[in-house]
Design a protein around this motif. Structure first.
Motif, mmCIF file in Angstrom:
data_model
loop_
_atom_site.group_PDB
_atom_site.id
_atom_site.type_symbol
_atom_site.label_atom_id
_atom_site.label_comp_id
_atom_site.label_asym_id
_atom_site.label_seq_id
_atom_site.Cartn_x
_atom_site.Cartn_y
_atom_site.Cartn_z
ATOM 1 N N LEU A 183 3.825 -24.227 1.437
ATOM 2 C CA LEU A 183 3.337 -23.613 2.667
ATOM 3 C C LEU A 183 1.906 -23.097 2.579
ATOM 4 N N THR A 184 1.183 -23.460 1.536
ATOM 5 C CA THR A 184 -0.185 -22.966 1.388
ATOM 6 C C THR A 184 -1.038 -23.302 2.609
ATOM 7 N N ARG A 206 2.071 -32.518 5.697
ATOM 8 C CA ARG A 206 0.805 -31.849 5.381
ATOM 9 C C ARG A 206 -0.186 -31.970 6.540
ATOM 10 N N GLY A 207 -0.723 -30.813 6.929
ATOM 11 C CA GLY A 207 -1.737 -30.802 7.975
ATOM 12 C C GLY A 207 -1.217 -31.120 9.364
ATOM 13 N N ALA A 208 0.092 -31.193 9.529
ATOM 14 C CA ALA A 208 0.666 -31.578 10.828
ATOM 15 C C ALA A 208 0.447 -30.488 11.875
ATOM 16 N N ASP A 209 0.221 -30.915 13.109
ATOM 17 C CA ASP A 209 0.110 -29.995 14.235
ATOM 18 C C ASP A 209 1.485 -29.920 14.901
ATOM 19 N N SER A 246 10.128 -18.786 0.360
ATOM 20 C CA SER A 246 8.932 -19.488 -0.108
ATOM 21 C C SER A 246 7.656 -18.969 0.559
ATOM 22 N N PHE A 247 7.789 -17.983 1.438
ATOM 23 C CA PHE A 247 6.639 -17.466 2.178
ATOM 24 C C PHE A 247 5.880 -16.430 1.353
ATOM 25 N N ASP A 248 4.611 -16.721 1.103
ATOM 26 C CA ASP A 248 3.715 -15.766 0.462
ATOM 27 C C ASP A 248 2.704 -15.332 1.519
ATOM 28 N N PRO A 249 2.806 -14.105 2.009
ATOM 29 C CA PRO A 249 1.917 -13.647 3.076
ATOM 30 C C PRO A 249 0.434 -13.722 2.724
ATOM 31 N N HIS A 250 0.122 -13.870 1.442
ATOM 32 C CA HIS A 250 -1.279 -13.994 1.036
ATOM 33 C C HIS A 250 -1.850 -15.364 1.398
ATOM 34 N N ILE A 251 -0.993 -16.373 1.526
ATOM 35 C CA ILE A 251 -1.493 -17.733 1.762
ATOM 36 C C ILE A 251 -0.898 -18.383 3.006
ATOM 37 N N VAL A 252 -0.037 -17.639 3.724
ATOM 38 C CA VAL A 252 0.571 -18.157 4.952
ATOM 39 C C VAL A 252 0.233 -17.210 6.099
ATOM 40 N N GLY A 274 -1.031 -26.565 4.965
ATOM 41 C CA GLY A 274 -2.043 -26.675 6.012
ATOM 42 C C GLY A 274 -1.500 -27.013 7.386
ATOM 43 N N ALA A 275 -0.196 -27.000 7.560
ATOM 44 C CA ALA A 275 0.393 -27.347 8.859
ATOM 45 C C ALA A 275 0.209 -26.202 9.850
ATOM 46 N N ASN A 276 0.025 -26.545 11.117
ATOM 47 C CA ASN A 276 -0.094 -25.540 12.171
ATOM 48 C C ASN A 276 1.240 -25.444 12.896
#
Length: 197
Positions: free
Chosen positions: A150-151, A111-114, A167-173, A132-134
């Motif tokens: 993947l939010t 989570r949140g990883a760069d 698992s990819f939702d283009p609305h939140i990824v 929140g990962a970049n």
């Protein structure tokens, strides 16, 4: 077979370029340990804690880090080949650029990883938490991301060819500029609720 080291705490040790091949550590703590350029084949860490540990330019092959915790660790230019990082957690750690070739990172908490510029090739990341990962400008080639969280993750300009995008939702990824195949495009289109005829 190497006798397992269990329940020990290692403080501020310099283990630069050490060969840890075949070593087994269970429920151990590594605090302020320098594992820069360390390497190992078949090394096993189970339920270990790593605080302020340096893995810079480390190389591990066929090794396992199961249910481990990494806090404020540095993995600059580290490489893991066919390793199992099952259920491990990475917090406030430098993870770029890393290279992961094969192996199983399922249920890993990132989570949140760069992860900008890192490379995952042929890795299993089932049910991993990438909230929140970049992951922009990275390579996720032939990666199993089924069930991944993947939010708010960013995969902008990332090469995703061959990976499971179910698992990819283009609305939140974030996917701007990502590289995908025509087959993967159909998955994304379906996720958008479009009907292509």
């Amino acid at each position: 077979m190497t006798e397992a080291v269990q329940g020990r705490t290692f403080h501020d040790e310099d283990r630069y370029a050490e060969d840890l091949g075949g070593d087994v550590y269970i429920d151990c703590a590594f605090r302020g340990v320098d594992l820069t350029e360390s390497f190992g084949a078949g090394t096993v860490f189970t339920e270990c804690i790593f605080d302020d540990t340096r893995f810079n330019v480390a190389r591990y092959t066929g090794s396992a880090f199961t249910n481990c915790v990494f806090r404020n660790c540095n993995f600059f230019d580290a490489e893991f080949t066919d390793c199992r990082i099952l259920g491990s957690t990475f917090t406030a750690s430098t993870l770029r650029p890393m290279k992961m070739l094969g192996g199983d990172w399922s249920l890993t908490d990132l989570r949140g990883a760069d992860l900008r510029g890192s490379a995952f090739q042929g890795v299993r990341l089932r049910e991993a938490d990438l909230t929140g990962a970049n992951c922009s400008d990275a390579v996720f080639g032939d990666v199993d991301l089924s069930g991944a969280m993947l939010t708010d993750a960013s995969f902008a300009r990332t090469d995703l060819r061959g990976s499971d995008l179910s698992s990819f939702d283009p609305h939140i990824v974030e996917l701007a500029g990502a590289v995908i195949t025509s087959d993967q495009a159909q998955v994304i289109v379906a996720a958008l609720g479009l009907d292509v005829r």
